[in-house]
Design an enzyme around this catalytic site. Structure first.
Site: not given
Ligand code: S3P
Length: 438
Positions: A27-28, A32, A128, A173, A175, A321, A352, A393
């Protein structure tokens, strides 16, 4: 996005997982690949793309901003890049569904555009925290409005002049790091982000794959704004976060042996393997290779008796995750498992820690939630009806618990499984679980 159409899982107790499968794309990396492909010069061909609702939200958002994106076949996407300044103002707000990654990364990327844009999401995403990205982006000169609580929708005012900053992240993080690096592409001078612990580095790797210079010194990653991206081909590996359900399922169900092919094993993502091995799991890596700058392997997992452990805190960001399903592993282990330092779990698609504690209690498991983790004593798993709270999840983790349950497990509110794992039901039924939906 899809919580209006509700889905319930009914999973029969027992069974084992056997065979060879490939879980959907990461997914990540899928998010991107669309973002960088859109900003690149030339055509980016993506294979192994995750056709889950989250990454499809990102895809649609870039279509809404004028990028031509074709889908010539299953898991294949072709992005006709428009260059760094080729995006156009969307006609309406961008709807990012359940996807925190889309919203946070795009907050950075869109801060550098000349137009205004609004981003919205579903009920979960609308709860969030967004200040973790909007505050450092504001330091760079971005103008972003949130609700008074710092939650979505986000309104980004275009035409800001961004300046590179050095930022010490208070939370580990990926993200946040990625949002700042993507804004940094548009900023004057250097943007540097220092992380308190290693987090997934897909943004940095992929930027380099698109020919952009990124420097890492220790825990700091830097780039200089004003460069260009060159289109490239991307082969998205299978998502280790989706493979995790099967790593646990096959470990806890006696007689299981399962091969998971082409799984991404980037060291910033392999916490689940490290933690399960510390618990006694039998997981082997075969055919280790590098695909498009990302390490990949086939994983073979056989059932093994698990024991409770104190989860090393340095593994938390590397398995962030995977804790819902790791809690199921802990419930099946002999002895006590303790997780600390994972308060981030409280602000994921659901809380979670609470969602898992509630479901484990229904099943008769001794699980004690704490502010930043959980203490779980292994023992028998009963039956009953658990609420996934619309969190993909949580739903998939409890499906795996049925392999060791005393009776049927019913799981409600499972529609969001398709945000990250389209085809989950078919795949689990094909390798040994008995899961029905209604
Ligand atoms: C992700 C970073 C993680 C992860 C999320 C995907 C990403 O989050 O939990 O499912 O693709 O950069 P955080 O940056 O909040 O840890």
């Amino acid at each position: 996005m899809s919580s209006a159409h509700n889905v319930t899982y009914k999973v029969s107790p027992g069974g084992q997982l056997r065979g060879a499968i490939r879980v959907p794309g990461d997914k990540s990396i899928s998010h991107r690949s669309i973002m960088l492909g859109a900003l690149a010069e030339g055509t980016t061909e993506i294979s192994g793309f995750l056709e889950g609702e989250d990454s499809l939200c990102t895809l649609q958002a870039f279509r809404d901003m004028g990028v031509r994106i074709d889908r010539p076949g299953p898991q294949r996407v072709v992005v006709r890049g428009v260059g760094m300044s080729g995006l156009r103002a969307p006609a309406k707000a961008l709807d990012l569904g359940n996807s925190g990654t889309s919203m946070r990364l795009m907050a950075g990327l869109l801060s550098g555009q000349s137009f205004d844009v609004e981003m919205t999401g579903d009920a979960s995403l609308s709860r969030r925290p967004m200040r973790r990205v909007t505050e450092p982006l504001a330091k760079m000169g971005a103008r972003i409005e949130t609700t008074a609580q710092g939650t979505p929708p986000l309104k980004i005012i275009g035409g800001s002049h961004l300046k590179g900053i050095g930022y010490d992240m208070p939370v580990a993080s990926a993200q946040v790091k990625s949002a700042l690096l993507l804004a940094g592409l548009y900023a004057e001078g250097m943007t540097c982000v220092t992380e308190p612990a290693p987090t997934r580095d897909h943004t940095e790797r992929m930027l380099q794959g698109f020919g952009y210079q990124v420097e890492r010194r220790g825990s700091t990653v830097c780039l200089r704004g004003g460069g260009r991206l060159r289109a490239t081909a991307i082969d998205v590996p299978a998502d280790i976060s989706s493979a995790a359900f099967f790593l646990v399922g096959a470990s806890i169900a006696t007689g299981s042996e399962l091969e998971l092919s082409h799984v991404g094993i980037n060291p910033t993502r392999t916490g689940v393997i490290n933690i399960l091995r510390l618990m006694g799991a039998d997981i082997r890596l075969r055919n280790e290779r590098t695909v498009g700058g990302e390490p990949v392997a086939d994983l073979v997992v056989r059932s093994a008796p698990l024991r409770g452990i104190e989860i090393p805190e340095d593994q938390v960001p590397l398995a962030i995750d995977e804790f819902p399903v790791l809690f199921i592993a802990a419930a099946c282990a002999e002895g006590t498992t303790v997780l600390r330092g994972a308060e981030e779990l409280r602000v994921k698609e659901s809380d979670r820690i609470q969602s898992m504690a509630d479901g484990l209690h229904v099943l008769g498991v001794d699980a004690q939630p704490t502010a930043d983790g959980m203490i779980i004593r292994g023992g028998p798993i009963g039956d009953g009806r658990v609420d996934s709270k619309g969190d993909h999840r949580i739903a998939m983790a409890f499906a795996m618990a049925a392999l060791r349950a005393g009776g049927e497990i019913e799981i409600t509110d499972c529609a969001n499984v398709k945000t990250s794992f389209p085809g989950f039901v078919e795949l689990v039924n094909g390798c040994g679980l008995d899961l029905r939906t209604n």
